[in-house]
Design a protein around this motif. Structure first.
Motif, short mmCIF file in Angstrom:
data_model
loop_
_atom_site.label_atom_id
_atom_site.label_comp_id
_atom_site.label_asym_id
_atom_site.label_seq_id
_atom_site.Cartn_x
_atom_site.Cartn_y
_atom_site.Cartn_z
N PRO A 148 0.81 -1.22 0.00
CA PRO A 148 0.00 0.00 0.00
C PRO A 148 0.84 1.26 0.00
CG PRO A 148 0.06 -0.96 2.19
CD PRO A 148 0.76 -1.93 1.28
N ALA A 149 0.34 2.29 -0.67
CA ALA A 149 1.04 3.58 -0.68
C ALA A 149 0.87 4.23 0.67
CB ALA A 149 0.46 4.47 -1.77
N PRO A 150 1.89 4.90 1.11
CA PRO A 150 1.81 5.53 2.43
C PRO A 150 0.82 6.66 2.44
CG PRO A 150 3.82 6.20 1.30
CD PRO A 150 3.21 5.14 0.46
N SER A 151 0.17 6.84 3.57
CA SER A 151 -0.76 7.94 3.75
C SER A 151 -0.78 8.30 5.22
CB SER A 151 -2.16 7.53 3.28
OG SER A 151 -2.66 6.49 4.10
N GLN A 152 -1.59 9.29 5.57
CA GLN A 152 -1.68 9.69 6.96
C GLN A 152 -2.27 8.57 7.80
OE1 GLN A 152 -0.53 12.35 8.36
NE2 GLN A 152 0.13 13.45 6.53
N ASP A 153 -3.16 7.76 7.19
CA ASP A 153 -3.83 6.70 7.94
C ASP A 153 -3.04 5.40 7.95
OD1 ASP A 153 -6.95 7.90 6.60
OD2 ASP A 153 -5.94 8.45 8.48
N ALA A 154 -2.16 5.21 6.98
CA ALA A 154 -1.37 3.98 6.89
C ALA A 154 0.09 4.37 6.77
CB ALA A 154 -1.82 3.13 5.71
N LYS A 155 0.73 4.54 7.90
CA LYS A 155 2.13 4.97 7.90
C LYS A 155 3.05 3.79 7.64
CE LYS A 155 1.37 8.86 11.03
NZ LYS A 155 1.79 9.55 12.27
N VAL A 156 4.19 4.08 7.05
CA VAL A 156 5.18 3.06 6.71
C VAL A 156 6.11 2.86 7.90
CG1 VAL A 156 7.11 2.47 5.19
CG2 VAL A 156 5.07 3.58 4.25
N SER A 157 6.35 1.61 8.22
CA SER A 157 7.29 1.29 9.31
C SER A 157 8.70 1.28 8.75
CB SER A 157 6.96 -0.06 9.93
OG SER A 157 7.98 -0.45 10.83
N ILE A 158 9.53 2.16 9.26
CA ILE A 158 10.91 2.22 8.77
C ILE A 158 11.75 1.05 9.27
CG2 ILE A 158 10.95 4.72 8.46
CD1 ILE A 158 12.18 5.01 11.22
N ASN A 159 11.21 0.27 10.19
CA ASN A 159 11.93 -0.91 10.69
C ASN A 159 11.58 -2.17 9.92
OD1 ASN A 159 13.47 0.24 12.77
ND2 ASN A 159 11.73 0.25 14.15
N SER A 160 10.45 -2.18 9.22
CA SER A 160 10.04 -3.41 8.53
C SER A 160 9.79 -3.23 7.04
CB SER A 160 8.77 -3.97 9.18
OG SER A 160 7.71 -3.03 9.09
N ALA A 161 9.67 -2.00 6.56
CA ALA A 161 9.38 -1.77 5.14
C ALA A 161 10.56 -2.19 4.28
CB ALA A 161 9.04 -0.30 4.91
N ASP A 162 10.26 -2.77 3.12
CA ASP A 162 11.31 -3.13 2.17
C ASP A 162 11.67 -1.92 1.32
OD1 ASP A 162 9.09 -2.91 0.62
OD2 ASP A 162 9.35 -4.81 -0.43
N SER A 163 12.57 -2.15 0.37
CA SER A 163 13.06 -1.05 -0.46
C SER A 163 11.94 -0.41 -1.27
CB SER A 163 14.16 -1.56 -1.39
OG SER A 163 14.63 -0.54 -2.23
N GLU A 164 11.04 -1.22 -1.83
CA GLU A 164 9.97 -0.67 -2.66
C GLU A 164 9.03 0.20 -1.83
OE1 GLU A 164 7.98 -3.80 -4.66
OE2 GLU A 164 9.76 -4.49 -5.74
N ALA A 165 8.71 -0.24 -0.60
CA ALA A 165 7.82 0.55 0.24
C ALA A 165 8.47 1.86 0.65
CB ALA A 165 7.43 -0.25 1.47
N LEU A 166 9.78 1.83 0.93
CA LEU A 166 10.47 3.05 1.31
C LEU A 166 10.53 4.04 0.15
CD1 LEU A 166 13.41 1.55 3.43
CD2 LEU A 166 11.42 2.82 4.29
N GLN A 167 10.62 3.52 -1.07
CA GLN A 167 10.70 4.41 -2.23
C GLN A 167 9.38 5.11 -2.52
OE1 GLN A 167 12.77 2.73 -5.76
NE2 GLN A 167 13.58 1.16 -4.35
N GLU A 168 8.30 4.66 -1.89
CA GLU A 168 7.02 5.35 -2.04
C GLU A 168 6.99 6.66 -1.25
OE1 GLU A 168 4.49 4.53 -3.94
OE2 GLU A 168 5.42 2.70 -4.71
N LEU A 169 7.95 6.81 -0.35
CA LEU A 169 8.02 8.02 0.46
C LEU A 169 8.66 9.14 -0.35
CD1 LEU A 169 9.25 6.34 3.76
CD2 LEU A 169 6.96 7.25 3.32
N PRO A 170 8.26 10.36 -0.14
CA PRO A 170 8.80 11.49 -0.92
C PRO A 170 10.28 11.70 -0.66
CG PRO A 170 7.46 12.30 0.91
CD PRO A 170 7.24 10.81 0.83
N GLY A 171 11.05 11.82 -1.75
CA GLY A 171 12.47 12.12 -1.65
C GLY A 171 13.36 10.91 -1.45
N ILE A 172 12.78 9.72 -1.36
CA ILE A 172 13.58 8.51 -1.13
C ILE A 172 13.61 7.68 -2.41
CG2 ILE A 172 13.80 6.35 0.17
CD1 ILE A 172 12.65 7.70 2.56
N GLY A 173 14.83 7.51 -2.96
CA GLY A 173 15.03 6.69 -4.14
C GLY A 173 15.64 5.36 -3.77
N PRO A 174 16.01 4.55 -4.77
CA PRO A 174 16.58 3.21 -4.50
C PRO A 174 17.82 3.26 -3.62
CG PRO A 174 15.98 3.43 -6.81
CD PRO A 174 15.84 4.79 -6.21
#
Length: 216
Positions: A148-174
Motif C-alpha cells: 500500500p502507498a503511504p498515507s496519513q492513515d497507513a504509515k510506513v514502518s521504517i523498521n520493517s518496510a522493504d526497499s519498494e515501500a520506502l521508495q514510495e516516500l517522498p524524496g527517497i530513491g533506491p
C-alpha cells in the motif's frame, strides 16, 4: 525329777518355734526380692532416648499463600496490535504480547509464504502498537499482496518496510532506501523517527516531511 522333765522345762515351745521360723522365712524372702531387684537394675539395658521430631517453622505461613494469590490474580501484560501484510500465509490484524518481535508477528500470520524475502526485513525489531508489517516477496507471484502507498492513515514502518515501500516516500530513491535498510540492519531498529537523521542523505528538511508519514 528325771531327765525328761529337764528337757521339757528348757525346750522351746511349739508356738515360739513357729514364730521364729516365720520371721526367718520372711527375712529370707525380703533378701531374695531385694537381690532380684538389684540384679534386674544392674542387668537391665539403659532406656533408649527418643529424639524429639523437629518441625521446621515457617516465618510467615500466610506470605506464600498471599503471594501466590496475588500473582494469579494479577492482570495480563500489555498487548500490541499489528497489521501483517505481504508474503505471509495468513495476512491480517493480530494481537501479540508487548515486547514481541516482527518474527513473532510473522509466525502469528501463518509464517512466510514460499516467495517471501525475509532478508529485506529486520525480523528482530520490536513491535509497536498499530504498526503495519510488510513482508516483501518476489514480484512474479500473484499471491503477493500489493504494497500500500503511504498515507496519513497507513504509515510506513521504517523498521520493517522493504526497499519498494520506502521508495514510495517522498524524496527517497533506491539508493537512499538501501541505506536505510543497511543502517537498521547494522545498528538495530529505529527507536524514533528522528533517528533517520543519522542515515546519510537524510537532512532536517526531508526528516520533517517524513515525520508524518512513517513510524519506527
Amino acid at each position: 525329777m528325771g531327765r525328761h522333765d529337764f528337757f521339757s522345762k528348757y525346750a522351746p515351745r511349739p508356738g515360739r518355734l513357729r514364730f521364729a521360723v516365720s520371721r526367718v522365712a520372711v527375712l529370707a524372702l525380703v533378701i531374695v526380692v531385694l537381690g532380684w531387684i538389684a540384679i534386674s537394675i544392674l542387668l537391665a539395658p539403659p532406656p533408649a532416648t527418643h529424639e524429639l521430631e523437629t518441625v521446621p517453622l515457617e516465618a510467615n505461613p500466610t506470605a506464600s499463600g498471599s503471594t501466590t494469590s496475588t500473582a494469579s490474580s494479577s492482570p495480563a501484560g500489555p498487548k500490541v496490535t499489528v497489521h501483517v501484510v505481504g508474503a505471509v500465509n495468513k495476512p491480517g490484524v493480530y494481537e501479540l504480547p508487548g515486547g514481541s518481535r516482527i518474527t513473532d508477528a510473522v509466525k502469528k500470520a501463518g509464517g512466510l509464504s514460499h516467495n517471501a524475502q525475509p532478508q529485506l526485513v529486520n525480523l528482530a525489531a520490536k513491535l509497536v502498537d498499530g504498526q503495519q508489517i510488510i513482508m516483501p516477496g518476489t514480484g512474479g507471484d500473484s499471491s503477493a499482496q500489493q504494497l500500500p502507498a503511504p498515507s496519513q492513515d497507513a504509515k510506513v514502518s521504517i523498521n520493517s518496510a522493504d526497499s519498494e515501500a520506502l521508495q514510495e516516500l517522498p524524496g527517497i530513491g533506491p539508493a537512499l532506501a538501501e541505506r536505510i535498510i543497511e543502517f537498521r540492519t547494522k545498528n538495530g531498529p529505529f527507536n524514533t523517527v528522528e533517528e533517520l537523521d543519522a542515515v546519510s542523505g537524510i537532512g532536517p528538511a526531508m526528516l520533517e516531511k517524513l515525520t508524518e508519514l512513517v513510524v519506527p
